[in-house]
Design a protein around this motif. Structure first.
Motif, PDB file in Angstrom:
ATOM      1  N   UNK A 159       0.797  -1.222   0.000  1.00 42.61           N
ATOM      2  CA  UNK A 159       0.000   0.000   0.000  1.00 42.61           C
ATOM      3  C   UNK A 159       0.826   1.266   0.000  1.00 42.61           C
TER       4      UNK A 159
ATOM      5  N   UNK B 146       2.500   4.578  -1.280  1.00 40.55           N
ATOM      6  CA  UNK B 146       2.079   5.541  -2.294  1.00 40.55           C
ATOM      7  C   UNK B 146       3.067   6.688  -2.334  1.00 40.55           C
TER       8      UNK B 146
ATOM      9  N   UNK C 114       2.290   6.329 -10.882  1.00 43.40           N
ATOM     10  CA  UNK C 114       0.955   6.535 -10.343  1.00 43.40           C
ATOM     11  C   UNK C 114       0.956   7.742  -9.433  1.00 43.40           C
TER      12      UNK C 114
ATOM     13  N   UNK D  73      -1.949  10.621  -8.005  1.00 45.70           N
ATOM     14  CA  UNK D  73      -3.379  10.929  -8.014  1.00 45.70           C
ATOM     15  C   UNK D  73      -3.687  12.179  -8.824  1.00 45.70           C
TER      16      UNK D  73
ATOM     17  N   UNK E 160     -12.571  10.695  -0.480  1.00 42.58           N
ATOM     18  CA  UNK E 160     -11.855  11.489  -1.474  1.00 42.58           C
ATOM     19  C   UNK E 160     -10.410  11.596  -1.037  1.00 42.58           C
ATOM     20  N   UNK E 161      -9.522  11.678  -2.002  1.00 38.48           N
ATOM     21  CA  UNK E 161      -8.108  11.718  -1.634  1.00 38.48           C
ATOM     22  C   UNK E 161      -7.345  12.662  -2.552  1.00 38.48           C
TER      23      UNK E 161
ATOM     24  N   UNK F 117      -0.863   9.086  -0.929  1.00 39.37           N
ATOM     25  CA  UNK F 117      -2.303   9.297  -1.021  1.00 39.37           C
ATOM     26  C   UNK F 117      -2.866   9.654   0.348  1.00 39.37           C
TER      27      UNK F 117
ATOM     28  N   UNK G  28      -7.091   8.489   5.887  1.00 43.71           N
ATOM     29  CA  UNK G  28      -6.171   7.485   5.358  1.00 43.71           C
ATOM     30  C   UNK G  28      -4.808   8.171   5.268  1.00 43.71           C
TER      31      UNK G  28
ATOM     32  N   UNK H 246       0.633   4.326   6.604  1.00 47.77           N
ATOM     33  CA  UNK H 246       0.674   3.122   5.784  1.00 47.77           C
ATOM     34  C   UNK H 246       2.092   2.890   5.262  1.00 47.77           C
TER      35      UNK H 246
ATOM     36  N   UNK I 266     -19.077   6.632  -6.460  1.00 49.93           N
ATOM     37  CA  UNK I 266     -18.342   5.640  -5.686  1.00 49.93           C
ATOM     38  C   UNK I 266     -19.239   4.445  -5.410  1.00 49.93           C
TER      39      UNK I 266
ATOM     40  N   UNK J 126      -4.638  -2.926  -4.694  1.00 52.20           N
ATOM     41  CA  UNK J 126      -4.107  -1.987  -3.713  1.00 52.20           C
ATOM     42  C   UNK J 126      -5.181  -1.760  -2.649  1.00 52.20           C
ATOM     43  N   UNK J 127      -4.880  -2.183  -1.440  1.00 47.01           N
ATOM     44  CA  UNK J 127      -5.811  -1.974  -0.340  1.00 47.01           C
ATOM     45  C   UNK J 127      -5.553  -0.594   0.225  1.00 47.01           C
TER      46      UNK J 127
ATOM     47  N   UNK K 109      -7.426   1.222   2.452  1.00 47.78           N
ATOM     48  CA  UNK K 109      -7.720   1.547   3.837  1.00 47.78           C
ATOM     49  C   UNK K 109      -8.690   0.530   4.435  1.00 47.78           C
TER      50      UNK K 109
ATOM     51  N   UNK L 250      -5.427  -0.468 -10.240  1.00 49.51           N
ATOM     52  CA  UNK L 250      -4.584   0.355 -11.111  1.00 49.51           C
ATOM     53  C   UNK L 250      -5.044   0.263 -12.563  1.00 49.51           C
TER      54      UNK L 250
ATOM     55  N   UNK M 247      -0.924  -4.516   3.303  1.00 43.83           N
ATOM     56  CA  UNK M 247      -1.196  -3.164   3.755  1.00 43.83           C
ATOM     57  C   UNK M 247      -2.283  -3.126   4.824  1.00 43.83           C
TER      58      UNK M 247
END
Lengths: 416, 387, 194
Positions: free
Chosen positions: A265, A267, A278, A280, A351-352, A359, A378, A383, C44, C69-70, C72, C94, C121
Motif C-alpha cells: 500500500x 504511495x 501513479x 493521483x 476522497x483523496x 495518497x 487514510x 501506511x 463511488x 491496492x488496499x 484503507x 490500477x 497493507x
C-alpha cells in the motif's frame, strides 16, 4: 500505466528474491540459535544472568527520543553488532484522537484539525478534507479558487520536500543542504503567512473554496520565487546527486519493487521510485490538474537514491505547475455555493489528494446532521511506515536512519 | 640575569597546557562555527562580544556551571577517568611538535618546542593512540547501548586507521632518515624540498587517516549524532564533556601540526630554495607554521560542511582495501626512487614531479568522468525538465 | 450565493442502486450469497457483503477484478444499530483506475476475518481498527493495540467512549490534572457525545 506496472513486475524475479530471503532467514535463525546457546553456556559458567557481552543480539530502542526518527517514533530493534535482524515500529506517542474531534464539531470546524496531522504539509491536508465534504455536498469550486488551491498545494509540496531534503541529508551527515533547503522553505512560509496569516498550521481552505483572496503583489512575488527555484534546486543537487559518499549511502539501500509497493500500500514518491507511474494528480485529477502540463517523475530501481531523485524532480515539476497556475489566474469568485449551515445527505464518501507523502484520503460518513458522524483519515505516512521493517531488514543501523528519512514520515500524521 | 633552562621548559609546558585549550575554545571553535555559518548561508554565533569573539568564554562558563551527571548504573570510576584519558595524551603529544626554530630571548636561545625527542614520530603515534581508550571506556562505562556502539565503532576505526597512517609516515622516514620532528624540518630545509611533493600519496593517506583518527566528518561515525545520538559521549555533560571536546580538537590540531611538520616544511616559508621569494623569510617562522596549521584546520571545517557521513562497513573497506595497500605501494615507490638514483634528493625530486603530474591528470580525469556521468544521467532521465 | 430551498433540495446528490454494476455482478457470480446490497453515490461504488466471507471477497477482488491496492480499512460505530459496527474497506485497481468500497456489518464482540493475509497493507489498518473500535480480526498475525498503549482500557472511537477521557492510571500528576478531566471535564455544560 499498465505498461509501467508490467515493467515494474518484469524487473523483479520472484524466485530470486524469495530464495535470497529464505537464505537470509535461515542465516539469522542459525545465528540466533548459536547466540542463545552461547548465552546459556556463559550464564551457566558464571552463575549470573547473561550480560550484554554474552549475547549475540542486542535489543536497541531506537527512539522515541532520537534525533533522526523525525518525531516520536520508536523502533524496537534487534541488532547483531550493527546489523538489523528485526525492526518493530511502535507508534502512537502523538495520538490525539483527531478522528474523534471531527465527530464533535461541525463540518467547517474540522479544517483546523487537519492542519495538525501532517504539520509540514497543512495545505494538502486542508485540501483533502474540503474535497471530501465538497464531494458529499456536490459543490462546485470556482475556477479561481481551484487555481489558488493548486498553487498552495504545490508550494506546500515544495516546502514539504525541502524539509525532507534537509532532514534526510542531516540523517546521513550532510549538514549543509539542510540550511539551503530551509532558506527556501522560509520564503514559502512567508508566502503562506502573507496569504493566510499562518506559517505552519495554515487553515487556508474552506469547504467550497477559500477564506481569502490573494493579497496584492502576491502572485508576482511567488512567480519571482519559482523562477528562482530551479537554480536553487541545482545547488542542492550539486551537493548531493553526484556526491560519491551520498551515492554510497543511498544506492541499493531499501530496495523495493513496484509489485511489493502495491502489496504494502505504499504511495507517493516511494511507489514512483519503484517504477509505477501513479500519481493521483494524474490518475484521478482533482481541481484543475487535468489541464496542467506536468510529468510524473518515475525511477526504476526503488532504492533510497531513486526516491531522492524522484522527490527532487517532483520539486521541479511543482515549479512548472505553479507557473502555469499563475499564468491562468483571473479575477473571480473564490467561494462556491455552499449553504450557511452544512447539513449533507446521510451518505458516505471517500476522497483523496496526492499529498507530498502519498495518497491522503478522508472517508466521511454523514448522518444528515451538521457534524460528521464518522471521519476517517487514510494517512500516507502511517501506511508507508508499515513497510519499514521490510525495508530495514538486513541493513545496518546507519541505513535505518536513511530509510526512515526516505519514506518521509510525519509522526503527527502517523499517530493523528 | 640568565634563567635556568628548566625554567623555559616549565614555562613552555604551562603555556601549552594553558594556551591550547584557550585556542581551541576561543579560536578554533569560533572559527569553525563562523566558517560553517558562512558556508551554510547563515551567520553563526555573533552575539557574545564583538562578532561573537567571546562565544568561547560563554560556552566555557556554560559547560563548567552545568550539572555533571553520571548515570546511576554507570561504572563511576571509569566514567570519570575516560575524559581524562581522552585529553591528556592529546596534550602530551603536543610537547614534541616544533612550532618554530629556536628564538633568542635576551642572551638565551629558546627552542620553540618542549622536547626534541629523537623518536618523535613514534612517540606521537604511540601517545595519540592512547586517546582511543578514553573513547572506548567512556562508551562502555556509560552503560548506554548507543554509547557502547559508538565506543566500539571508534575502537575499530582507530585501530584500522592507525595502520595506514603509520605506513604513510614510514615513507616519510625514508626521506628524513630520522624520527625526530625537528630533524624532519631541518632536512626539508637542507634538501630545499617540502616532502609533500615526493610524499604526495603518503600525505593523502596520512590526512585521510588523520581525519578518521580524529572522528571528524566524513568519518564521524563514533559520534554520529543522527545515528548514535552522539555515540560515546551521550552520557557526558559539563566539564567531562568539555574534556572530550578538548581532546577531539587537540587531536585535530596535532594531526594538522604533524602534517605541516613532516610534509609542509614546518616553519619554513613556501619555496625556501627560490631566490626571488627570499623576502618570505622576513615573516617569523612560527607564523608560517601557525598559518599552515590554520589551513589544515580550515580543511577540516570545510570537510565537515561538505560531506555526508560514511557508513561503518564502507569506512572499514576504505581503510583496509584502499589505504593500506596504497600506503605499502607508496613505501616501495619512495624506496625505489631513493635506491635507483644517486644521492637522496634527485630521486625524490623526480618522484615529486611524476606524482604531481599524475595527480593533476587523475584529477582532470575524475572531473571529466563525473561530468560525463552527469550528462549520461541527465540524458537517461525519462522526463527532461526545462530549467 | 443564496439559493432557494427548492433549488438546494434539487442540487442534493442521491445514492442509486448499483446491484447491476459489473464488479458487483462478478462478486455475486463468484461468491453467491455474499453480496447484501450495493449502491453508488458520487460515483463511488459501495458493496455490503456478509461478514464471514470478507476475506474471500477481498481475494476475489484482488485476483479476479484486479483491485490490488488496499487503500484503507476502518470501521463505523452505529451505537444502537444491530449489528453495531460497519467495517469499511477501500480497494483500488490500477488497471481500472477506480475504487470500490466494501462494507460488512459486525456485532460487538464478533470476530471479522482478517484480510491481512490477502493485502499486507491491511495489517496496521486492522490493528488500528481493533485499537479504536475493539473489533477483533480473526487470523490477524499480530493483533495488538497500535495507537494507544498495551493495557489501555476501552476503544476511543466508539461512540460511548467519553470525550473527556477515562481513568487510565497513566496520569503523572493526578492531583493537578485528574484523569477523565480532559478538555471539557470541568465544564458543567460540557457536551457528552455518546
Amino acid at each position: 500505466m499498465e505498461a509501467a506496472l508490467r515493467a515494474a513486475a518484469g524487473t523483479m524475479s520472484d524466485d530470486k528474491i524469495s530464495q535470497a530471503e529464505k537464505d537470509e532467514a535461515a542465516y539469522f535463525a542459525e545465528r540466533a540459535k548459536a547466540a542463545a546457546a552461547r548465552a546459556a553456556e556463559a550464564s551457566a559458567v558464571t552463575g549470573t544472568p547473561p550480560t550484554l557481552f554474552d549475547v549475540q543480539e542486542m535489543e536497541l530502542n531506537f527512539g522515541p527520543q532520537h534525533p533522526s526518527t523525525h518525531g516520536v517514533l520508536r523502533i524496537v530493534l534487534k541488532v547483531d553488532g550493527e546489523k538489523i535482524l528485526e525492526a518493530k515500529p511502535d507508534v502512537g506517542y502523538l495520538h490525539r484522537g483527531t478522528e474523534k474531534l471531527f465527530e464533535t464539531e461541525t463540518y467547517p470546524m474540522g479544517v483546523p484539525h487537519t492542519d495538525r496531522m501532517d504539520y509540514v504539509a497543512a495545505a494538502t491536508n486542508n485540501h483533502a478534507y474540503c474535497l471530501t465534504i465538497e464531494k458529499l455536498l456536490a459543490v462546485e469550486v470556482p475556477r479561481r479558487a481551484q487555481l489558488i488551491r493548486v498553487i498552495l498545494d504545490e508550494l506546500q509540496r515544495l516546502s514539504s520536500h525541502l524539509v525532507w531534503l534537509g532532514t534526510s541529508g542531516i540523517d546521513l551527515g550532510a549538514v549543509t543542504p539542510f540550511w539551503y533547503a530551509f532558506r527556501e522553505r522560509e520564503q514559502i512560509l512567508d508566502f503562506f503567512e502573507e496569504y493566510c496569516g499562518a506559517r505552519l498550521t495554515l487553515n487556508c481552505m474552506r469547504i467550497g473554496g477559500l477564506p481569502f483572496d490573494l493579497t496584492p503583489g502576491w502572485t508576482e512575488r511567488v512567480a519571482e520565487f519559482v523562477d528562482d527555484l530551479p537554480a536553487r534546486i541545482d545547488e542542492y543537487e550539486q551537493l548531493l546527486t553526484d556526491n560519491r559518499i551520498w551515492k554510497k549511502r543511498t544506492v541499493g539501500i531499501g530496495v523495493i519493487s513496484g509489485e511489493e509497493c502495491i502489496e504494502w500500500g505504499l504511495t507517493g514518491p516511494v511507489i514512483r521510485a519503484s517504477g509505477v507511474e501513479w500519481d493521483l494528480r494524474r490518475a484521478q485529477p482533482y481541481e484543475c490538474y487535468e489541464e496542467l502540463d506536468f510529468v510524473v517523475p518515475t525511477r526504476q530501481n526503488g532504492d533510497t537514491y531513486d526516491r531522492y531523485i524522484v522527490r527532487v524532480q517532483e520539486m521541479r515539476q511543482s515549479v512548472r505547475i505553479v507557473r502555469q497556475c499563475l499564468e491562468r489566474l483571473e479575477p473571480g469568485e473564490i467561494r462556491g455555493k455552499v449553504p450557511r449551515v452544512i447539513k449533507p445527505v446521510a451518505e458516505e464518501v471517500y476522497a483523496s489528494v496526492e499529498s507530498p507523502k502519498g495518497e491522503l484520503g478522508f472517508y466521511c460518513v454523514s448522518n444528515g446532521s451538521n457534524k460528521p458522524y464518522r471521519m476517517h483519515v487514510r494517512p500516507p505516512s502511517f501506511i508507508n511506515l508499515q513497510a519499514l521493517p521490510r525495508l530495514a531488514k538486513g541493513h545496518l543501523v546507519s541505513d535505518l536512519v536513511a530509510l526512515i528519512g526516505t519514506i518521509d514520515i510525519v509522526l503527527g500524521e502517523v499517530d493523528r | 640575569m640568565t634563567l635556568p633552562p628548566a625554567f623555559w621548559t616549565y614555562l613552555k609546558v604551562v603555556l601549552l597546557v594553558a594556551l591550547v585549550p584557550a585556542i581551541v575554545g576561543f579560536v578554533v571553535v569560533l572559527a569553525e562555527r563562523r566558517l560553517m555559518g558562512f558556508m551554510q548561508a547563515r551567520l553563526g554565533p555573533n552575539r557574545v562580544g564583538p562578532q561573537g569573539t567571546l562565544q568561547g568564554l560563554a560556552d566555557l562558563l556554560k559547560l563548567v556551571t552545568k550539572e555533571d551527571i553520571t548515570p546511576s548504573r554507570a561504572e563511576k570510576a571509569v566514567h570519570s577517568l575516560a575524559p581524562v584519558l581522552a585529553v591528556i595524551p592529546a596534550l602530551t603529544a603536543l610537547s614534541v611538535i616544533p612550532f618554530g626554530p629556536p628564538v633568542r630571548v635576551g642572551r638565551t636561545v629558546v627552542p620553540l618546542w618542549v622536547a626534541d625527542v629523537n623518536i618523535g614520530l613514534l612517540f606521537l603515534l604511540a601517545i595519540t593512540s592512547i586517546g582511543v581508550y578514553g573513547i572506548i571506556l567512556g562508551g562502555w562505562s556509560s552503560n548506554n547501548k548507543y554509547s557502547l556502539l559508538g565506543g566500539l565503532r571508534s575502537a575499530a576505526q582507530l585501530v584500522s586507521y592507525e595502520v595506514p597512517m603509520g605506513l604513510a609516515l614510514v615513507s616519510v622516514l625514508l626521506m628524513t632518515r630520522s624520527l625526530s620532528l625537528v630533524q624532519s624540518v631541518r632536512r626539508q630545509e637542507a634538501m630545499h624540498l617540502w616532502f609533500v611533493f615526493p610524499g604526495l600519496l603518503a600525505f593523502f593517506i596520512y590526512f585521510v587517516a588523520g581525519v578518521a583518527e580524529t572522528n571528524r566528518n566524513p568519518f564521524d561515525l563514533p559520534e554520529a549524532e543522527s545515528e548514535l545520538v552522539s555515540g560515546f559521549n551521550t552520557e557526558y555533560s559539563g566539564v567531562k564533556f568539555a574534556f572530550f571536546f578538548l581532546g577531539e580538537y587537540t587531536a585535530m590540531i596535532i594531526i594538522s601540526c604533524v602534517a605541516v611538520t613532516v610534509f609542509f616544511g614546518g616553519w619554513l616559508p613556501p619555496f625556501p630554495n627560490v631566490k626571488a621569494l627570499e623576502f618570505l623569510w622576513q615573516v617569523p617562522p612560527a607564523l608560517w607554521f601557525l598559518a599552515k596549521v590554520a589551513a589544515f584546520l580550515f580543511a577540516y571545517i570545510w570537510f565537515r560542511s561538505t560531506f555526508p557521513r560514511y557508513r561503518f562497513d564502507q569506512l572499514m573497506a576504505l581503510g583496509w582495501k584502499w589505504l593500506i595497500p596504497l600506503a605499502l605501494t607508496n613505501i616501495l615507490l619512495v624506496a625505489f626512487a631513493i635506491l635507483l638514483t644517486p644521492g637522496w634528493t634527485t630521486g625524490l625530486v623526480w618522484l615529486g614531479w611524476t606524482l604531481g603530474v599524475l595527480f593533476v591528470l587523475a584529477y582532470l580525469a575524475a572531473k571529466l568522468r563525473q561530468k560525463l556521468a552527469r550528462r549520461e544521467r541527465l540524458a537517461a532521465e525519462p522526463h527532461p525538465v526545462e530549467g | 450565493m443564496e439559493k432557494s430551498p427548492a433549488e438546494e433540495k434539487k442540487a442534493r446528490p442521491e445514492a442509486t442502486d448499483a446491484s447491476g454494476h459489473p464488479w458487483v455482478e462478478s462478486l455475486r457470480a463468484a461468491l453467491p450469497d455474499t453480496v447484501v446490497s450495493a449502491k453508488s453515490f458520487a460515483g463511488q461504488i459501495t458493496v455490503v457483503v456478509q461478514k464471514d466471507s470478507i476475506a474471500r471477497v477481498a481475494r476475489h477482488l484482488k485476483d479476479a477484478e484486479d483491485f490490488r491496492y488496499c487503500v484503507d480499512v476502518t470501521a463505523v460505530d452505529w451505537k444502537t444499530r444491530v449489528p453495531r459496527f460497519d467495517v469499511v474497506y477501500h480497494f483500488y485497481s490500477f488497471s481500472k483506475n477506480a475504487r470500490i468500497r466494501v462494507k460488512c456489518a459486525a456485532a460487538d464482540g464478533e470476530e471479522v476475518p482478517s484480510i491481512a493475509s490477502v493485502f499486507l497493507a491491511a495489517n496496521w489498518c486492522e490493528r488500528e481498527t481493533w485499537d479504536m473500535f475493539g473489533i477483533s480480526f480473526s487470523g490477524h498475525p499480530d493483533l495488538r493495540r497500535i495507537l494507544t498503549w498495551e493495557g489501555f482500557k476501552g476503544h476511543p472511537l466508539r461512540k460511548d467512549f467519553p470525550l473527556e477521557g477515562i481513568d487510565t492510571g497513566a496520569a503523572i500528576y493526578p492531583e493537578e490534572w485528574p484523569e477523565g478531566g480532559g478538555p471539557s471535564g470541568k465544564d458543567p455544560n460540557r457536551k457528552v457525545v455518546s
